[in-house]
Design an enzyme around this catalytic site. Structure first.
Site, PDB file in Angstrom:
ATOM      1  N   SER A 189       0.999  -1.594  -0.431  1.00  0.00           N
ATOM      2  CA  SER A 189      -0.123   0.205   0.288  1.00  0.00           C
ATOM      3  C   SER A 189       0.913   1.503   0.068  1.00  0.00           C
ATOM      4  O   SER A 189       0.636   2.442  -0.530  1.00  0.00           O
ATOM      5  CB  SER A 189      -0.579  -0.464   1.258  1.00  0.00           C
ATOM      6  OG  SER A 189      -0.354  -0.136   2.719  1.00  0.00           O
ATOM      7  N   LYS A 208      13.608  -0.765   0.277  1.00  0.00           N
ATOM      8  CA  LYS A 208      11.497  -0.264   0.458  1.00  0.00           C
ATOM      9  C   LYS A 208      11.605   0.578  -0.257  1.00  0.00           C
ATOM     10  O   LYS A 208      12.286   1.792   0.247  1.00  0.00           O
ATOM     11  CB  LYS A 208      10.649  -0.813   1.535  1.00  0.00           C
ATOM     12  CG  LYS A 208       9.226   0.059   1.214  1.00  0.00           C
ATOM     13  CD  LYS A 208       9.092  -1.034   2.838  1.00  0.00           C
ATOM     14  CE  LYS A 208       8.784  -0.282   4.410  1.00  0.00           C
ATOM     15  NZ  LYS A 208       8.375  -0.620   4.785  1.00  0.00           N
ATOM     16  N   ASP A 338       0.935  -4.472  12.847  1.00  0.00           N
ATOM     17  CA  ASP A 338       0.228  -4.894  11.918  1.00  0.00           C
ATOM     18  C   ASP A 338       0.623  -6.303  11.347  1.00  0.00           C
ATOM     19  O   ASP A 338       1.696  -6.453   9.864  1.00  0.00           O
ATOM     20  CB  ASP A 338       0.946  -3.748  10.867  1.00  0.00           C
ATOM     21  CG  ASP A 338       0.363  -3.441   9.400  1.00  0.00           C
ATOM     22  OD1 ASP A 338      -0.760  -4.231   9.060  1.00  0.00           O
ATOM     23  OD2 ASP A 338       0.602  -3.168   8.068  1.00  0.00           O
TER      24      ASP A 338
END
Length: 723
Positions: A189, A208, A338
């Site tokens: 996301s 990332k 998460d």
């Protein structure tokens, strides 16, 4: 895991916040005046303060409003986009039901929902990721489609990713990386990941890269969410006891923190230090020189995600993840908030690996102790104790209040709340085995009692509902409370607050008329009796599954080194203060027979293990990678570094035990005739335990040898028989 880690920056800010400042800031954020600070626990006020003082530079309602309204047309356009998209999808579902095509069109609608969430952006993708792990509220076909949101979101152009990397690192790509994949290996996301190799070191890494121009979209969403929260807030406060605006603030603050990869790198290091002593958990090493605010470079991990595993591997990953997250909640206080399928990996060597440390929660010591007590209360069905925990963590007001049929709120007793909780959890499916059932039960009770939903709890609820969804996919009968129990016990025996220390002493010691502290031996007797009954019930029902046995054994292993850890100081003090004369009398009595039997079996296991280790050493069978064995012979992997840390911890524990025993021995020697009599009793009991353990080891060894001889003779006879 290490206990009670507090990040220095937050601790300093928290100590600077006075009660007046906390109240002022909270009122500015929209707390209703009816929720006075006096009705909250100190931990809730502390966490409120932490949120406002630590995130003031990144998030505040005023900041979100000012940034969003710089482009008012953009806000209006975004609002129209969201409303029309949601109404369009809802209309399609309504038409399906009206035409009787709900079931036949479900796969199509599931795919459309995933595509809709992707179009609406990261805030909605996050919601989809949570729903992907909620089998209790989402159909299997929808859940399977939403699972793709965890690591299979459409990628942005690679050229833009290269531009962001070079901008953040201030140099050309080839100056930092020897090689990098031409396209992303995963997209989520908030960003996408490339596989690369650091220049000069040949270290394989994951890079990332954050999605471009993502913050303005999130800011607009948060502004609209807060407008909606302000609209529904009176109903939320009256019916659910929660301030919807504060919950949006908590969500918004954490979401903006996820965009700061510098903070995520710091989180990775903190999290890694906390789990450095856990031999079955691996945290990737970050590389700061190759990272920036929008780029994060970390060690590459080889393994499989949940969807790629066989059923046995899925169950192992789920149990390891639950165990690790419970350890975070009740022991370290720094929680991965998460833990969806895309952020958990079972490495090729069998260890659990956490990924993505942008969304984290910090838990105050009294909240950790509250959750630990709550886990024990649910398993023992102590509903009054559980209601007391709800009060301690801020769910239930002081004094408790109930809502009459006409809507009037009146005071009630804690016993009334406890009775209602017990009735609700005893009737709902999974009431004593599933966290989701507890959340559902409390929601159902919110119309009858005045409950609060402190903002800090929202991420914790999400964490454990997500974990429970993953575990349920692997094992429909998974009991999250049973998996949590060992770490709840460890927190209880290693309190981090004065109240917790007092509770531990009251539970284990009782002052007598001489001023000595008598060990509450009846608690030990009761615990051993309960353990024996559970073993009998398990034997009747059949042996427990391998993974459950390993999880239970690992939990017990976690308790082994506690006596030598800093967190075990309260337990050491209890052991040192206990009256040795009283203890010796009890150990020699009939009431302690179960304790003596337990000691015999534990010592026999230790003797057998030691003998086996020496035998292997003599044969030259040194194992490259050690494994911790459970009672049924299965094991989870253990890293060399983790094994060394655990061994040091156990050495410290043995040293602490020797110190305590030495101190008690000196007390007995100085205690005159009663002390000498106690020494004689202890010597007799100890000798009996040692002899029985040695006899048990010898008989088991002889039995194994005889069975081996008989098996070989049977095999030889079978081979010699004519076909």
């Amino acid at each position: 895991p290490r206990a009670g880690r507090v990040r220095p920056r937050r601790a300093a800010l928290r100590s600077a916040a006075t009660t007046t400042q906390v109240t002022t800031q909270a009122n500015k954020a929209g707390r209703p005046r009816s929720e006075s600070p006096e009705r909250e626990s100190p931990s809730v006020r502390s966490l409120d303060a932490e949120r406002f003082y630590c995130n003031v530079t990144r998030y505040s309602p005023e900041y979100v409003s000012s940034q969003a309204l710089k482009e008012p047309l953009g806000v209006v356009s975004r609002c129209v986009e969201i409303v029309t998209s949601v109404l369009g999808f809802g209309g399609a579902l309504w038409l399906d039901e009206a035409r009787g095509q709900g079931e036949s069109n479900a796969p199509l609608r599931a795919e459309q929902l995933r595509e809709l969430l992707v179009r609406l952006g990261p805030s909605f993708i996050k919601a989809g990721q949570v729903l992907a792990n909620r089998p209790d509220i989402v159909r299997a076909d929808y859940m399977q489609e939403l699972t793709l949101l965890q690591d299979d979101v459409p990628a942005f152009p690679d050229a833009k990713a290269v531009e962001i990397i070079e901008s953040e690192l201030g140099t050309k790509l080839e100056d930092v990386f020897e090689r990098i994949s031409a396209s992303p290996v995963a997209a989520a996301s908030l960003g996408q990941v490339y596989k690369a190799e650091l220049k000069g070191t040949r270290q394989q890494v994951a890079v990332k890269v954050q999605r471009p121009d993502i913050e303005p979209v999130i800011i607009r969403d948060l502004y609209l969410f807060r407008l909606l929260a302000k609209f529904v807030n009176p109903v939320a406060i009256a019916r659910l006891g929660c301030n919807a605006e504060l919950i949006v603030d908590e969500f918004g603050a954490k979401l903006l923190e996820e965009l700061d990869y510098d903070l995520e790198l710091s989180n990775m290091r903190d999290f890694g230090r906390n789990f450095k002593g856990d031999p079955s958990v691996k945290i990737p090493e970050p590389f700061q020189k190759a990272s920036g605010r929008r780029v994060l470079t970390m060690e590459w991990m080889d393994g499989k995600m949940l969807g790629e595993l066989e059923p046995e591997g899925k169950l192992q990953l789920a149990q390891m993840a639950v165990e690790a997250c419970v350890a975070q909640l009740v022991y370290t206080g720094f929680v991965h908030a998460d833990p969806h399928e895309g952020n958990l990996m079972l490495l090729n060597d069998g260890r659990l690996c956490f990924l993505d440390f942008g969304l984290m929660s910090e838990v105050a010591p009294d909240i950790m102790e509250g959750f630990a007590k709550g886990i024990q209360n649910v398993l023992s069905e102590d509903w009054e104790g559980l209601a007391g925990v709800f009060q301690d963590v801020g769910f239930v007001a002081r004094p408790p209040a109930k809502i009459l049929p006409g809507g009037e709120v009146v005071e009630c007793s804690l016993q009334e709340v406890a009775t209602a909780v017990g009735k609700q959890l005893s009737t709902v499916e999974g009431g004593t085995s599933r966290f989701g059932a507890l959340a559902t039960g409390l929601t159902a009770m919110s119309g009858d009692f005045r409950f609060f939903t402190p903002p800090y709890i929202v991420l914790l609820i999400r964490t454990f509902l997500t974990l429970e969804g993953i575990a349920e996919k692997a094992d429909p009968n998974f009991n999250i409370y049973e998996a949590s129990m060992p770490y709840a016990l460890k927190r209880a025996f290693a309190p981090a607050t004065p109240e917790g220390e007092a509770a531990l002493r009251a539970a284990l010691l009782e002052a007598d008329e001489r001023g000595e502290f008598r060990l509450r031996t009846e608690r030990i007797t009761d615990a051993l009796s309960a353990e024996a009954e559970a073993a009998v019930a398990e034997a009747k029902a059949g042996a427990a599954d391998d993974a459950a046995a390993v999880s239970q054994q690992r939990g017990m292993d976690a308790m082994k080194g506690l006596a030598g850890e800093r967190a075990g100081k309260s337990l050491r003090k209890v052991a040192y203060d206990a009256d040795p004369v009283e203890l010796s009398e009890w150990l020699a009595s009939r009431e302690a027979a179960a304790a003596r039997r337990k000691a015999v079996h534990m010592l026999a296991e230790l003797m057998a293990e030691t003998f086996a280790m020496h035998t292997d050493a003599l044969r030259g069978q040194q194992k490259a990678v050690a494994s911790r064995k459970s009672r049924n012979g299965k094991a989870w992997p253990v890293s060399d570094e983790g094994r060394r840390i655990r061994e040091r911890s156990e050495v410290n524990s043995r040293r602490a035990v020797r110190t305590i025993i030495g101190g008690q021995f000196r007390r007995l020697v100085r205690g005159g005739l009663p002390g000498l009599a106690a020494l004689v009793r202890l010597a007799v009991v100890g000798t009996g335990v040692i002899l029985r353990a040695a006899w048990l080891v010898m008989t088991k060894s002889v039995s194994r040898s005889v069975r081996g001889v008989l098996n070989r003779q049977t095999n030889i006879g079978g081979a010699a028989s004519p076909a």
